[in-house]
Design a protein around this motif. Structure first.
Motif, short mmCIF file in Angstrom:
data_model
loop_
_atom_site.label_atom_id
_atom_site.label_comp_id
_atom_site.label_asym_id
_atom_site.label_seq_id
_atom_site.Cartn_x
_atom_site.Cartn_y
_atom_site.Cartn_z
N TYR A 26 0.83 -1.20 0.00
CA TYR A 26 0.00 0.00 0.00
C TYR A 26 0.87 1.26 0.00
N PRO A 27 0.69 2.17 -0.98
CA PRO A 27 1.47 3.41 -1.00
C PRO A 27 0.75 4.51 -0.21
N ASP A 28 1.48 5.23 0.60
CA ASP A 28 0.86 6.32 1.35
C ASP A 28 0.30 7.38 0.41
N PHE A 51 -8.74 -2.09 0.25
CA PHE A 51 -9.36 -2.54 -0.99
C PHE A 51 -10.11 -1.40 -1.64
N ASP A 52 -10.11 -1.38 -2.97
CA ASP A 52 -10.96 -0.47 -3.73
C ASP A 52 -11.21 -1.09 -5.09
N ALA A 53 -11.95 -0.39 -5.95
CA ALA A 53 -12.35 -0.95 -7.24
C ALA A 53 -11.15 -1.32 -8.10
N GLN A 54 -10.02 -0.62 -7.93
CA GLN A 54 -8.83 -0.90 -8.72
C GLN A 54 -7.91 -1.92 -8.04
N ASN A 55 -8.19 -2.24 -6.79
CA ASN A 55 -7.32 -3.15 -6.03
C ASN A 55 -8.18 -4.12 -5.22
N CYS A 56 -8.92 -4.96 -5.94
CA CYS A 56 -9.82 -5.89 -5.29
C CYS A 56 -9.09 -7.04 -4.59
N ALA A 57 -7.84 -7.26 -4.94
CA ALA A 57 -7.06 -8.28 -4.26
C ALA A 57 -6.46 -7.73 -2.96
N GLY A 58 -6.57 -6.44 -2.78
CA GLY A 58 -6.09 -5.82 -1.56
C GLY A 58 -4.64 -5.38 -1.62
N ARG A 59 -4.33 -4.33 -0.87
CA ARG A 59 -2.95 -3.87 -0.74
C ARG A 59 -2.56 -3.92 0.73
N THR A 60 -1.42 -4.53 1.00
CA THR A 60 -0.99 -4.77 2.38
C THR A 60 -0.19 -3.59 2.93
N THR A 61 -0.09 -3.54 4.24
CA THR A 61 0.65 -2.45 4.89
C THR A 61 1.79 -2.96 5.77
N GLY A 62 1.99 -4.27 5.79
CA GLY A 62 3.02 -4.83 6.65
C GLY A 62 2.42 -5.85 7.60
N ILE A 63 3.22 -6.35 8.48
CA ILE A 63 2.75 -7.35 9.43
C ILE A 63 3.24 -6.99 10.83
#
Length: 343
Positions: A26-28, A51-63
């Motif tokens: 995920y980019p800030d 998640f959004d319409a362009q990123n339905c697979a999701g964007r991660t932020t770390g663990i």
């Protein structure tokens, strides 16, 4: 919704462990007035995905709190510090005014939990979402952070969970809705209407007490004027002050209606991905598989109703706080009275 989230909550962990960056994908946001969000986890193997319409697979932020990987060090310079007891945390920037669908996951030896929250961040505001475990249950808190007169405050935020329709059919987490036919539409309408009627009989509306009566409000105004001492405000201020409380009472009286609107929307969504054969016997199941599916759905929807009702109440209160804060700002109250409204 929660059913689908739980099934796939472990996927984020697996994908993140195989990713190249501990900070996720995920980019800030880059807007100068971007909102800021802190994610705090006091559980193991926790992730926050967007998640959004362009990123339905999701964007991660770390663990966070994983024994195989170091915690992500994502920070965005938030003004209000985290609680001292925070076990692990990360911070990101969000585009202001743009709806956000975020999903929190945690994965333990004998449990998997997931929570989705839909909200629209305000420009320049700070938020904090916290994941905890207590008595075998996962607990999520969502708050807006505020520093006023040198003091940090945490204001509860509603946690609405609404379907991300734009992603329907894109991934297993967002199942494809079955094409509507007159027959399906009629079945879904009957099921929803029947369920709502039964649900209301089993969970009668709790009478909503007005937050204030005219008498108590006038008493409150009199005390406020006395506390202000020589600082006096024009009658226009007090007129709007009373109007704001009238709006509060109106919104409070409509809480149950708004809750049921959310409830029916999500119930229809769940039915929209259910096969015709199951819908046809939904109200009178003839086999154990369908009976179990209906029972599981009822359990999920009861929890959804309870959580949404609380969120609607928080929303009503926050609307009132925002109106009162704007009123005091316009009349420059906070500069001369430390007990002004602020939100």
């Amino acid at each position: 919704m929660l059913h689908f989230l739980r099934i796939f909550s472990a996927l984020s962990l697996v994908s993140l462990l195989s990713a190249c960056s501990v900070n996720g994908s995920y980019p800030d946001a880059t807007e100068p007035d971007a909102a800021k969000l802190r994610f705090i986890s006091n559980t193991q193997n926790s992730t926050l995905d967007f998640f959004d319409a362009q990123n339905c697979a999701g964007r991660t932020t770390g663990i966070l709190n994983n024994f195989l990987m170091a915690d992500t060090k994502r920070r965005v310079g938030m003004i209000v510090p985290p609680p001292e007891k925070a076990r692990g945390l990360l911070e990101v920037k969000l585009a202001p005014g743009k709806p956000v669908f975020m999903r929190i996951n945690t994965n333990g030896g004998n449990y998997v939990c997931a929570k989705a929250i839909s909200f629209t961040p305000q420009a320049g505001k700070e938020y904090e979402v916290t994941f905890d475990m207590a008595e075998g249950s996962c607990i999520t808190t969502f708050q807006r952070l505020l520093r006023f007169n040198g003091k940090d405050q945490r204001i509860p935020q509603p946690m609405f969970e609404t379907p991300l329709q734009a992603c329907a059919g894109s991934t297993p987490m967002f199942p494809k809705q079955i094409a509507q036919t007159p027959k399906r539409t009629a079945l879904i309408n009957t099921i929803v209407d029947t369920n709502v009627q039964v649900f209301k009989m089993m969970n009668p509306d709790t009478p909503v007490q007005p937050p204030s009566t005219p008498e108590s409000l006038e008493e409150q105004i009199a005390k406020r004027k006395a506390a202000m001492g020589s600082f006096t405000l024009p009658e226009a201020y007090w007129t709007e002050y009373r109007q704001n409380f009238a709006l509060l009472n109106e919104e409070a009286a409509a809480q149950e209606t708004r809750t049921m609107e959310f409830y029916k929307e999500v119930y229809r969504y769940r039915l929209s991905v259910t096969e015709d054969a199951v819908l046809e016997q939904w109200l009178n199941p003839t086999d154990n598989i369908t009976r179990d599916r209906v029972a599981a759905n009822d359990k999920v929807m009861t929890a959804y109703y309870t959580n949404t009702r609380k969120s609607v109440m928080v929303e009503v209160i926050n609307h009132h706080l925002a109106r009162m804060s704007q009123l005091d700002q316009r009349f420059d109250v906070c500069a001369r009275f430390d007990k002004c409204w602020h939100y």
